[in-house]
Each structure stands twice: as C-alpha cells, then as structure tokens.
Design a protein around this motif. Sequence first.
Motif, PDB file in Angstrom:
ATOM      1  N   UNK A  58      37.439   6.755  60.909  1.00  0.00           N
ATOM      2  CA  UNK A  58      38.756   7.023  60.334  1.00  0.00           C
ATOM      3  C   UNK A  58      39.464   8.162  61.070  1.00  0.00           C
ATOM      4  N   UNK A  59      40.763   7.983  61.322  1.00  0.00           N
ATOM      5  CA  UNK A  59      41.577   9.084  61.850  1.00  0.00           C
ATOM      6  C   UNK A  59      41.778  10.093  60.726  1.00  0.00           C
ATOM      7  N   UNK A  72      44.526  16.415  56.798  1.00  0.00           N
ATOM      8  CA  UNK A  72      45.605  15.824  57.591  1.00  0.00           C
ATOM      9  C   UNK A  72      45.863  16.641  58.842  1.00  0.00           C
ATOM     10  N   UNK A  73      45.980  15.927  59.967  1.00  0.00           N
ATOM     11  CA  UNK A  73      46.353  16.589  61.214  1.00  0.00           C
ATOM     12  C   UNK A  73      47.410  15.714  61.856  1.00  0.00           C
ATOM     13  N   UNK A  75      49.284  14.341  64.984  1.00  0.00           N
ATOM     14  CA  UNK A  75      49.122  14.222  66.436  1.00  0.00           C
ATOM     15  C   UNK A  75      47.673  14.308  66.879  1.00  0.00           C
ATOM     16  N   UNK A  76      47.485  14.307  68.188  1.00  0.00           N
ATOM     17  CA  UNK A  76      46.147  14.294  68.778  1.00  0.00           C
ATOM     18  C   UNK A  76      45.492  15.667  68.647  1.00  0.00           C
ATOM     19  N   UNK A  77      44.179  15.644  68.538  1.00  0.00           N
ATOM     20  CA  UNK A  77      43.500  16.939  68.552  1.00  0.00           C
ATOM     21  C   UNK A  77      42.115  16.822  69.146  1.00  0.00           C
ATOM     22  N   UNK A  78      41.636  17.957  69.640  1.00  0.00           N
ATOM     23  CA  UNK A  78      40.265  18.079  70.130  1.00  0.00           C
ATOM     24  C   UNK A  78      39.583  19.105  69.252  1.00  0.00           C
ATOM     25  N   UNK A  79      38.315  18.846  68.886  1.00  0.00           N
ATOM     26  CA  UNK A  79      37.626  19.790  68.014  1.00  0.00           C
ATOM     27  C   UNK A  79      37.305  21.063  68.799  1.00  0.00           C
ATOM     28  N   UNK A  80      37.027  22.141  68.074  1.00  0.00           N
ATOM     29  CA  UNK A  80      36.800  23.437  68.728  1.00  0.00           C
ATOM     30  C   UNK A  80      35.579  23.366  69.643  1.00  0.00           C
ATOM     31  N   UNK A  81      34.618  22.520  69.266  1.00  0.00           N
ATOM     32  CA  UNK A  81      33.421  22.346  70.075  1.00  0.00           C
ATOM     33  C   UNK A  81      33.771  21.802  71.468  1.00  0.00           C
ATOM     34  N   UNK A  82      34.625  20.768  71.490  1.00  0.00           N
ATOM     35  CA  UNK A  82      34.951  20.108  72.755  1.00  0.00           C
ATOM     36  C   UNK A  82      35.845  20.956  73.648  1.00  0.00           C
ATOM     37  N   UNK A  83      36.571  21.905  73.049  1.00  0.00           N
ATOM     38  CA  UNK A  83      37.445  22.739  73.874  1.00  0.00           C
ATOM     39  C   UNK A  83      36.644  23.571  74.867  1.00  0.00           C
ATOM     40  N   UNK A  84      35.380  23.826  74.532  1.00  0.00           N
ATOM     41  CA  UNK A  84      34.542  24.644  75.422  1.00  0.00           C
ATOM     42  C   UNK A  84      33.630  23.801  76.312  1.00  0.00           C
ATOM     43  N   UNK A  85      33.713  22.467  76.188  1.00  0.00           N
ATOM     44  CA  UNK A  85      32.809  21.619  76.965  1.00  0.00           C
ATOM     45  C   UNK A  85      33.596  20.832  78.004  1.00  0.00           C
ATOM     46  N   UNK A  86      32.916  20.500  79.086  1.00  0.00           N
ATOM     47  CA  UNK A  86      33.585  19.725  80.119  1.00  0.00           C
ATOM     48  C   UNK A  86      32.779  18.452  80.363  1.00  0.00           C
TER      49      UNK A  86
END
Length: 260
Positions: A58-59, A72-73, A75-86
């Motif tokens: 589910x979105x 509710x969010x 637009x698009x988002x990246x979780x805080x975890x993924x912001x630090x991963x490549x």
Amino acid sequence: MTTDEAAAPATPVAVPVRGWWARCLDLLFPSVCNACGQSTKGDAALCEACRAAIPSLQSPFCLRCAEEFEGRIEGDFECSNCRNLDFDFAFARPAVANHPVVLQMIHELKYQRRIHLAPELGRMAQRSFGEDPRLLEALAGKWPLVPVPLHRRRQLWRHFNQAEEIARPIAALTGLPLCRGLARQRGTGSQTRLSRAQRLKNLRGAFALTREGERHFAAHPGGAVLVDDVFTTGATTGECARVLRKAGVQKVVVVTVMRG
Ligand SMILES: [Zn+2]
Ligand SMILES: [Zn+2]
C-alpha cells in the motif's frame, strides 16, 4: 487492484495447458488452500478468499526499499534509512507487505522443499508489474528476470532455487525472459543475525556473472529485474545489482514476493 486478474498484463500470454496426468493427480491428491484447508483448483496454493485477503503493498511506501509508511504523505518519498544508503539497484518492489500467510508459504517452500507453492508465490510477485508503473520500462525493454542465485551446496540440498521457481511464473505471465545471469561463488551462511555492515562484508565477492549472463548483457545491457522471495535489508540484492552494474547493465530493479 488487489487480485491477480487485476494485475494481469494487457496482452494475454499463453500458459501451458495442464495435461491428463496433472488432472489425474488432482483427483488422487486434491489441492488444498495453504491458509484455510479448503480445496483449490489446479496449481493454486490459496483459495480465492485467502488470496484476496492478502493486500498488495500500500502507498505510501519508500521509493527505494518499499518500507511502508503509516499516515499520509504527499508525493514521492525515501525513508530516512535509504537516504544514507547507496544501493546499486534503482528500487525494490515487493508485491505484498509482510504477511503471516505469505511468510509461512515462503518458509515451507525454502525449508520443507514444498516446490508446489512456487507458482502461487510467483503469480503473487507478478502483481507488482500490473500495479507499479515504474516497471513498465522493464516490460517494454524486455529486461530479463535474474533470480538471486543459491550456492551449489544449498541448491543440492533443496533441489531447486526458490528465486528461480518464483521467477518462472513471472516470465510466463509477463513474457520477460528468464536469465540465470548470476552464480553464487561461495556460501555466505545465514545472514539473519548479522548487522547490515556485517552482511555487506560477508557478501563481498560472493556473486559472479555466469556465461549466460555475459552473453545476454553483452547484447542487451539496458536493464535487469532481480527476483527474490523476500526483500529485507537489500544487502544481498544490492550486492547482486553491484555485480550486474559492474558488468555494464545500465539499470537494475528488484522484484520480490514480500517485504520482510
Ligand atoms: Zn483459503
Ligand atoms: Zn527506504
């Protein structure tokens, strides 16, 4: 859209007709639903009611790792975890969120070698292609489905690679080719108790491109769809994607049955 029918591709793909022997086996050993025990038809491992009770992802969810977000969010988002991963893959797309019935089926497939559960799980994973427009690129480009490989010893014990068995129905339903493009060069043991950093270290150099992969991607370097049963930390799929990207594959995406 939560049913398989809704997720089916627009163009029908020929599915092999079940022969008389399969029908005889159905009479002798009628298939039953893995969740409620009611009888089912053909190679279905879930009855229609139990299947419909497993909701698709589910979105809103993280556009990299598919972690679901409550609330509710816009637009698009990246979780805080993924912001630090490549990650070396563009995104991971499990078809369903963590669900006890699906988790049980995956465990039975892997640890009790119940291979007859694979078609149902593969069709479940295929929902992602009907529900996520980001995968249209893979369909249009005929990107191959590349199963996350098992080490030879584990595959000898299990007799099959569950990721490949899950990829097979996806290939039949989407028309995408199946490519055993990667091999696991060494065992990595169970990773469940390791931290993310330990997992990454443990996985370095574990995978290599196969001859089949070399041939395929030399001619078609556009993209690849990595297929696995569950997406958890992305350490394994990330390492597979790194090997594919190093071999010149331009874009790698991940499709799994479930979010761990
Ligand atoms: Zn049922
Ligand atoms: Zn994320």
